[in-house]
Design an enzyme around this catalytic site. Structure first.
Site, PDB file in Angstrom:
ATOM      1  CG  ASP A 161      -1.829   1.174   1.326  1.00  0.00           C
ATOM      2  OD1 ASP A 161      -1.709   2.103   0.498  1.00  0.00           O
ATOM      3  OD2 ASP A 161      -2.673   1.203   2.246  1.00  0.00           O
ATOM      4  CB  CYS A 185      -9.371   3.553   8.068  1.00  0.00           C
ATOM      5  SG  CYS A 185     -10.801   4.540   7.614  1.00  0.00           S
ATOM      6  CD  GLN A 188      -1.095   8.250   4.282  1.00  0.00           C
ATOM      7  OE1 GLN A 188      -0.491   9.322   4.180  1.00  0.00           O
ATOM      8  NE2 GLN A 188      -2.418   8.201   4.349  1.00  0.00           N
TER       9      GLN A 188
END
Length: 409
Positions: free
Chosen positions: A198, A364, A201
């Site tokens: 992921d 989250c 960020q």
């Protein structure tokens, strides 16, 4: 003083930052957008609004050219081998769901293990839970320590003969800690395991080279990197994407359709069903131009310096506790904290009264917070367009939180 960039000049590029009352410290949720990105989206709809990839007339061809030019811009930005490895989606969440459903449902068998880091955003956790339920696979978790660190030894110890995939964030949206994706990928590939990263960020804040990382899949969102909402990217190695079935079916992702079935389009269009977000892609391409014009070296220096200043000021407040590592450079602009005796929602509301925007709640990432023994926290997330003055005002307001809640200090 932080002087590498002319921040006041930069701030003039962002319409929302013209509001002198607003101190925006929620860039990890979504970044502000420069005028150039807004104009790029507007320009697409004003001057070449046609359905890309379908029409043979000039306006449609112009729309297609802009859309595919954006794909090439993304390819160069993350150093993929080919534009066929760049899939446009709505956001990182959709990108990760695409991998979980398309690759996961194809590859997982009953008893297989999916190793997910405990610090994942729900977007990189729930899709694997669902894929496991549908295939009989099992989700296992890769634990971090209280500072958010996961070592290579931790990963090796968590992998078993049944591990088929590892899902891990490059930078935590709660702790800001950066995982060594390159080292993790090497370990995974030694054992024939697929690794999904992921990059939501990380991609906006640091150079990301997917070939150097050797990651099999990488997901990120445009709206966190100065781009418009509604456009995201999935990078996938061609060897996997070619084998994967489409995630969505319908218009544009086919070569031909008969009564009995269909022949799907080649990469990358096989995964881009329906009318695409060409305006968003044009905006994302312009956002990349803006980031590259500043340069990641300057961006990282400034964000590290702002983070260090904020953490220094916060540490002077005895009732505020920063989560994660001591070193500001290990936070990558993300400072998550708790205040003794004050709920994060109250903290955010009090700061909002001072026109300071922060995020409060579980971010989250509920399993991570529970792992750390915290139910909720407050997060200030910085970007290169923030100022020293904003940091000082934020920390001065933070000092008053408990007094405003009625505590006698």
């Amino acid at each position: 003083m932080i002087q590498e960039l002319d921040v006041q000049k930069i701030r003039k590029d962002f319409p929302m930052l013209q509001n002198q009352n607003l101190i925006y410290l929620d860039s990890s949720a979504t970044s502000q957008k420069p005028y150039s990105v807004i104009r790029a989206v507007t320009d697409f709809y004003e001057n070449c609004n046609a359905n890309p990839l379908r029409g043979l007339y000039e306006t449609a061809q112009n729309a297609t050219e802009k859309y595919e030019a954006a794909r090439e811009k993304v390819r160069q930005f993350i150093h993929a081998k080919s534009t066929e490895e760049i899939i446009f989606t709505r956001n990182a969440t959709e990108s990760l769901n695409l991998v979980a459903y398309s690759y996961g449902l194809m590859a997982f068998q009953p008893g297989d293990e999916i190793l997910v880091s405990i610090m994942e955003h729900h977007s990189d956790m729930l899709p694997w839970q669902q894929a496991a339920k549908r295939t009989g696979a099992v989700v296992k978790y890769l634990e971090c320590d209280r500072q958010g660190r996961i070592t290579e030894e931790d990963l090796r110890n968590a992998i078993t003969d049944k591990t088929k995939l590892v899902a891990v964030t490059q930078v935590s949206n709660v702790l800001g800690v950066r995982n060594d994706i390159r080292a993790f990928a090497k370990i995974c590939h030694e054992k024939g395991i697929v690794i999904v990263a992921d990059g939501a960020q990380s991609v906006p804040h640091m150079p990301v080279d997917v070939q150097e990382l050797d990651v099999d899949f990488l997901a990120f969102s445009g709206h966190k990197m100065l781009g418009p909402m509604g456009i995201g990217v999935l990078y996938g190695k061609r060897e996997y994407l070619e084998k994967m079935p489409p995630f969505l079916t319908g218009g544009e992702m086919i070569e031909s359709v008969s009564r009995d079935g269909a022949v799907f389009a080649q990469l990358p269009h096989k995964f881009e069903a329906g009318t695409v977000n060409a305006g968003g892609a044009a905006g994302l391409a312009t956002a990349i131009d803006y980031i590259e014009n500043i340069g990641f070296e300057q961006i990282q220096k400034r964000e590290d310096a702002l983070t260090a200043l904020a953490m220094e000021k916060i540490r002077e407040i005895p009732f505020v506790h920063i989560m994660g590592q001591e070193n500001p450079e290990q936070h990558h602009g993300i400072i998550t904290f708790t205040v003794d005796g004050v709920h994060p929602h109250d903290i955010a509301a009090i700061l909002d009264a001072d026109h300071i925007a922060v995020r409060a709640g579980h971010h989250c990432a509920q399993p991570l917070l529970r792992h750390l023994g915290v139910m909720a926290s407050t997060r200030a997330s910085l970007m290169f367009y923030n100022t020293e003055e904003e940091i000082v005002k934020f920390t001065e307001s933070l000092k008053e939180i408990r007094r405003k809640m009625g505590y006698a200090e």
